[in-house]
Write a protein that holds these residues in place. Structure first.
Motif, PDB file in Angstrom:
ATOM      1  N   LYS A 177      26.896  40.933  37.448  1.00 42.53           N
ATOM      2  CA  LYS A 177      27.976  41.007  36.471  1.00 42.53           C
ATOM      3  C   LYS A 177      28.710  39.677  36.433  1.00 42.53           C
ATOM      4  O   LYS A 177      28.708  38.916  37.401  1.00 42.53           O
ATOM      5  CB  LYS A 177      28.948  42.145  36.816  1.00 42.53           C
ATOM      6  CG  LYS A 177      28.286  43.529  36.763  1.00 42.53           C
ATOM      7  CD  LYS A 177      29.320  44.616  36.915  1.00 42.53           C
ATOM      8  CE  LYS A 177      28.676  45.993  36.800  1.00 42.53           C
ATOM      9  NZ  LYS A 177      29.679  47.084  36.778  1.00 42.53           N
TER      10      LYS A 177
ATOM     11  N   ASP B  81      42.158  48.408  45.125  1.00 42.54           N
ATOM     12  CA  ASP B  81      41.503  47.532  46.101  1.00 42.54           C
ATOM     13  C   ASP B  81      42.453  46.462  46.642  1.00 42.54           C
ATOM     14  O   ASP B  81      42.020  45.408  47.086  1.00 42.54           O
ATOM     15  CB  ASP B  81      40.252  46.880  45.502  1.00 42.54           C
ATOM     16  CG  ASP B  81      40.543  46.083  44.238  1.00 42.54           C
ATOM     17  OD1 ASP B  81      41.650  46.230  43.690  1.00 42.54           O
ATOM     18  OD2 ASP B  81      39.664  45.327  43.803  1.00 42.54           O
TER      19      ASP B  81
ATOM     20  N   GLU C  11      31.965  49.778  45.075  1.00 41.64           N
ATOM     21  CA  GLU C  11      32.827  48.833  45.789  1.00 41.64           C
ATOM     22  C   GLU C  11      34.237  49.382  45.949  1.00 41.64           C
ATOM     23  O   GLU C  11      34.966  48.983  46.865  1.00 41.64           O
ATOM     24  CB  GLU C  11      32.891  47.502  45.046  1.00 41.64           C
ATOM     25  CG  GLU C  11      31.606  46.692  45.086  1.00 41.64           C
ATOM     26  CD  GLU C  11      31.761  45.393  44.329  1.00 41.64           C
ATOM     27  OE1 GLU C  11      32.364  44.450  44.871  1.00 41.64           O
ATOM     28  OE2 GLU C  11      31.296  45.323  43.171  1.00 41.64           O
ATOM     29  N   LEU C  12      34.649  50.278  45.065  1.00 44.79           N
ATOM     30  CA  LEU C  12      35.990  50.852  45.107  1.00 44.79           C
ATOM     31  C   LEU C  12      36.034  52.193  45.819  1.00 44.79           C
ATOM     32  O   LEU C  12      37.104  52.781  45.979  1.00 44.79           O
ATOM     33  CB  LEU C  12      36.523  51.028  43.681  1.00 44.79           C
ATOM     34  CG  LEU C  12      36.713  49.729  42.876  1.00 44.79           C
ATOM     35  CD1 LEU C  12      36.992  50.057  41.409  1.00 44.79           C
ATOM     36  CD2 LEU C  12      37.843  48.893  43.455  1.00 44.79           C
TER      37      LEU C  12
ATOM     38  N   ASN D  63      28.891  41.427  43.638  1.00 46.81           N
ATOM     39  CA  ASN D  63      28.252  41.819  42.380  1.00 46.81           C
ATOM     40  C   ASN D  63      28.823  41.118  41.156  1.00 46.81           C
ATOM     41  O   ASN D  63      28.342  41.332  40.044  1.00 46.81           O
ATOM     42  CB  ASN D  63      28.385  43.335  42.184  1.00 46.81           C
ATOM     43  CG  ASN D  63      27.714  44.126  43.278  1.00 46.81           C
ATOM     44  OD1 ASN D  63      26.515  44.029  43.476  1.00 46.81           O
ATOM     45  ND2 ASN D  63      28.498  44.903  44.018  1.00 46.81           N
ATOM     46  N   VAL D  64      29.856  40.290  41.339  1.00 51.47           N
ATOM     47  CA  VAL D  64      30.538  39.681  40.191  1.00 51.47           C
ATOM     48  C   VAL D  64      30.522  38.161  40.309  1.00 51.47           C
ATOM     49  O   VAL D  64      31.021  37.605  41.289  1.00 51.47           O
ATOM     50  CB  VAL D  64      31.994  40.178  40.079  1.00 51.47           C
ATOM     51  CG1 VAL D  64      32.672  39.553  38.863  1.00 51.47           C
ATOM     52  CG2 VAL D  64      32.037  41.706  39.993  1.00 51.47           C
TER      53      VAL D  64
ATOM     54  N   ARG E 214      24.645  36.800  40.370  1.00 49.46           N
ATOM     55  CA  ARG E 214      25.199  38.133  40.563  1.00 49.46           C
ATOM     56  C   ARG E 214      25.077  38.919  39.262  1.00 49.46           C
ATOM     57  O   ARG E 214      25.156  38.341  38.171  1.00 49.46           O
ATOM     58  CB  ARG E 214      26.658  38.051  41.021  1.00 49.46           C
ATOM     59  CG  ARG E 214      26.834  37.322  42.350  1.00 49.46           C
ATOM     60  CD  ARG E 214      28.295  37.170  42.725  1.00 49.46           C
ATOM     61  NE  ARG E 214      28.477  36.171  43.775  1.00 49.46           N
ATOM     62  CZ  ARG E 214      29.646  35.813  44.279  1.00 49.46           C
ATOM     63  NH1 ARG E 214      30.761  36.369  43.817  1.00 49.46           N
ATOM     64  NH2 ARG E 214      29.729  34.899  45.223  1.00 49.46           N
TER      65      ARG E 214
ATOM     66  N   GLU F 204      40.598  36.457  45.113  1.00 52.61           N
ATOM     67  CA  GLU F 204      39.998  37.775  45.322  1.00 52.61           C
ATOM     68  C   GLU F 204      38.933  38.103  44.281  1.00 52.61           C
ATOM     69  O   GLU F 204      38.040  38.907  44.534  1.00 52.61           O
ATOM     70  CB  GLU F 204      41.085  38.859  45.314  1.00 52.61           C
ATOM     71  CG  GLU F 204      41.887  38.912  46.603  1.00 52.61           C
ATOM     72  CD  GLU F 204      42.938  40.002  46.585  1.00 52.61           C
ATOM     73  OE1 GLU F 204      43.212  40.543  45.491  1.00 52.61           O
ATOM     74  OE2 GLU F 204      43.492  40.307  47.650  1.00 52.61           O
TER      75      GLU F 204
ATOM     76  N   ARG G  53      39.094  42.684  37.210  1.00 57.35           N
ATOM     77  CA  ARG G  53      38.362  42.920  38.459  1.00 57.35           C
ATOM     78  C   ARG G  53      37.874  44.357  38.551  1.00 57.35           C
ATOM     79  O   ARG G  53      36.719  44.619  38.929  1.00 57.35           O
ATOM     80  CB  ARG G  53      39.259  42.577  39.645  1.00 57.35           C
ATOM     81  CG  ARG G  53      38.531  42.490  40.972  1.00 57.35           C
ATOM     82  CD  ARG G  53      39.482  42.154  42.120  1.00 57.35           C
ATOM     83  NE  ARG G  53      40.494  43.182  42.315  1.00 57.35           N
ATOM     84  CZ  ARG G  53      41.753  43.089  41.933  1.00 57.35           C
ATOM     85  NH1 ARG G  53      42.190  41.980  41.340  1.00 57.35           N
ATOM     86  NH2 ARG G  53      42.612  44.075  42.138  1.00 57.35           N
TER      87      ARG G  53
ATOM     88  N   LYS H 173      33.895  45.120  38.803  1.00 54.13           N
ATOM     89  CA  LYS H 173      33.326  45.605  40.059  1.00 54.13           C
ATOM     90  C   LYS H 173      32.485  46.863  39.840  1.00 54.13           C
ATOM     91  O   LYS H 173      32.694  47.616  38.884  1.00 54.13           O
ATOM     92  CB  LYS H 173      34.450  45.934  41.048  1.00 54.13           C
ATOM     93  CG  LYS H 173      34.953  44.773  41.861  1.00 54.13           C
ATOM     94  CD  LYS H 173      35.945  45.267  42.910  1.00 54.13           C
ATOM     95  CE  LYS H 173      36.310  44.192  43.907  1.00 54.13           C
ATOM     96  NZ  LYS H 173      37.239  44.688  44.946  1.00 54.13           N
ATOM     97  N   THR H 174      31.572  47.113  40.761  1.00 47.32           N
ATOM     98  CA  THR H 174      30.860  48.387  40.729  1.00 47.32           C
ATOM     99  C   THR H 174      31.768  49.473  41.290  1.00 47.32           C
ATOM    100  O   THR H 174      32.657  49.213  42.113  1.00 47.32           O
ATOM    101  CB  THR H 174      29.580  48.329  41.570  1.00 47.32           C
ATOM    102  OG1 THR H 174      29.931  48.106  42.942  1.00 47.32           O
ATOM    103  CG2 THR H 174      28.664  47.204  41.095  1.00 47.32           C
TER     104      THR H 174
ATOM    105  N   SER I  36      33.659  39.725  45.361  1.00 45.64           N
ATOM    106  CA  SER I  36      32.676  40.775  45.095  1.00 45.64           C
ATOM    107  C   SER I  36      31.256  40.216  45.118  1.00 45.64           C
ATOM    108  O   SER I  36      30.970  39.211  44.460  1.00 45.64           O
ATOM    109  CB  SER I  36      32.939  41.420  43.735  1.00 45.64           C
ATOM    110  OG  SER I  36      31.847  42.253  43.357  1.00 45.64           O
TER     111      SER I  36
END
Length: 439
Positions: A252, A43, A158-159, A206-207, A250, A200, A150, A154-155, A204
């Motif tokens: 996570k 990412d 997302e990647l 989600n984080v 979030r 960075e 990271r 991350k989910t 996210s």
């Protein structure tokens, strides 16, 4: 030897010199670009953009790529001397430094370099990774530690827009992790990550990134570091802002802990069940000492990100303590500190795994200056035909790849990604990479 940034920069500088020279870049992998392809988090397309500049170098007519050639197996130093006036080793660092604390060998303890190789689709590591922990510890506060944290937090979706192979996507998608704890034994002003890398983490959706106010401490050495470095000042300001903000919701959480020194990995039945850290305090000069106050953390996996280490190359002197080849301005030195004729080093194998990719240019310039200064005293090779090495490799049965072959593999990977709106999907298996490149 080595077609990552260090080797390519050295080739470029040598090609731009006044010397009448042809250059062969040998690479152990079937594809070039080394750390960019197999060491940068998927990412981080900004860093991977360096490939554009490296591509222009490898397009030069006097520079030839010979991939899928393993030094020490397919050929050795005496073989290279038959075909070249000089040899530059730029093999980088891909192994993990060890961390000597009790329990570090328990099932559930991993090296960051191995994990990076897995999620970057390195062909020489297993296709699966044991992602079964809900809470994970990452030891270290450098950029690699943040990459590992990271990617773990991350989910997988997302990647999915990156070049990760399908096996990596499926593995991350099944991961149950909810909390990732990053530990540094010193204070925030001594953290080794860059401001951009730090910020960075918070991008996210989600984080949730959590910094603890009690970890934001400074001593005289810290204040001096802040005043001397804009980069350190930016990192600290970001951490201070995160420490006083309200925690969001979030799903996570990525926890950044400072002034916690890992002292034991706790286990049961041979598996990781926790991590014990000792609270530390700053001593005035930016260093720390233990306070005797211990904390136990409920984690089921521990990743050590305490530095990379280069591997010993056959027939080349090596300092196992520093993980580097002994050298003077890039000239390789033997055990008596005498110069090994015609042998040079550049990059991490020369100076250790420190600094950013861009720092490698100055390193390469120094080595090439030494080589050019020695040019009149170099021993000419027995074979004066530049293509003689191709016959040698063919006779040895080495299925080497070329720059044209990379073009085929590059196009193939992009074709795999196009139907899904992705720039590329990386091919993982070495045999498949070689087959496509040599087709």
């Amino acid at each position: 030897m080595g077609a990552g940034p260090a080797g390519i920069y050295a080739a470029d500088i040598l090609d731009k010199s006044d010397a009448d020279v042809t250059i062969d870049l040998f690479e152990r992998m079937p594809a070039p670009f080394g750390l960019i392809r197999y060491g940068v988090a998927p990412d981080h397309p900004r860093i991977k953009g360096i490939v554009t500049a490296l591509h222009k170098v490898l397009d030069k007519p006097n520079i030839r790529l010979l991939g899928n050639v393993d030094y020490g197996t397919d050929l050795k130093l005496d073989d290279l001397r038959q075909f070249y006036d000089a040899v530059i080793f730029s093999t980088g660092a891909m192994a993990d430094r060890q961390l000597d604390i009790p329990g570090i060998d328990l099932d559930g303890c991993y090296g960051a370099a191995d994990f990076v190789s897995w999620y970057d689709g390195h062909p020489d590591v297993p296709r699966t990774w044991p992602l079964n922990a809900t809470s994970v510890a990452v030891l270290g506060v450098g950029n690699v530690a943040l990459d590992v944290a990271r990617v773990l937090a991350k989910t997988a979706d997302e990647l999915l827009s990156t070049d990760i192979p399908d096996n990596v996507y499926q593995g991350l998608k099944a991961s149950p992790v909810t909390d990732v704890h990053v530990f540094g034994r010193r204070g925030p002003a001594q953290a080794k990550f860059t401001p951009l890398e730090l910020r960075e983490l918070d991008h996210s959706p989600n984080v949730e990134v959590i910094v603890y106010p009690e970890d934001i401490e400074f001593d005289e050495g810290s204040i001096t570091a802040l005043r001397a470095s804009k980069q350190i000042d930016m990192v600290v300001k970001t951490l201070q802002e995160w420490a006083i903000r309200d925690q969001g919701d979030r799903p996570k959480r990525l926890h950044l802990h400072f002034l916690h020194s890992p002292c034991e990995v706790v286990g049961e039945d041979g598996k990781v069940t926790g991590l014990r850290t000792e609270r530390t305090e700053l001593t005035g000069d930016g260093n720390v000492r233990g306070t005797g106050e211990f904390h136990d953390w409920d984690v089921q996996a521990v990743y050590r990100a305490v530095g990379y280490l280069s591997s010993h190359l056959p027939e080349i002197p090596f300092d196992h303590t520093t993980g580097t080849v002994p050298n003077q301005a890039g000239r390789v030195l033997d055990i008596d500190e005498d110069q090994v004729p015609g042998v040079y080093v550049t990059g991490w194998i020369k100076r250790g795994p420190v600094g950013l990719i861009g720092h490698t240019k100055g390193d390469a310039a120094e080595t090439i200056a030494s080589l050019l200064a020695d040019a009149d005293n170099l021993t000419a090779p027995a074979a004066d035909d530049p293509d003689a090495i191709l016959g040698f490799l063919t006779e040895r049965g080495v299925p080497f790849t070329t720059w044209d072959g990379w073009g085929k593999l590059d196009a193939h990977e992009k074709s795999l990604g196009a139907p899904h709106g992705r720039e590329r999907v990386k091919v993982v298996e070495r045999d498949e990479m070689t087959r496509i490149s040599r087709s």
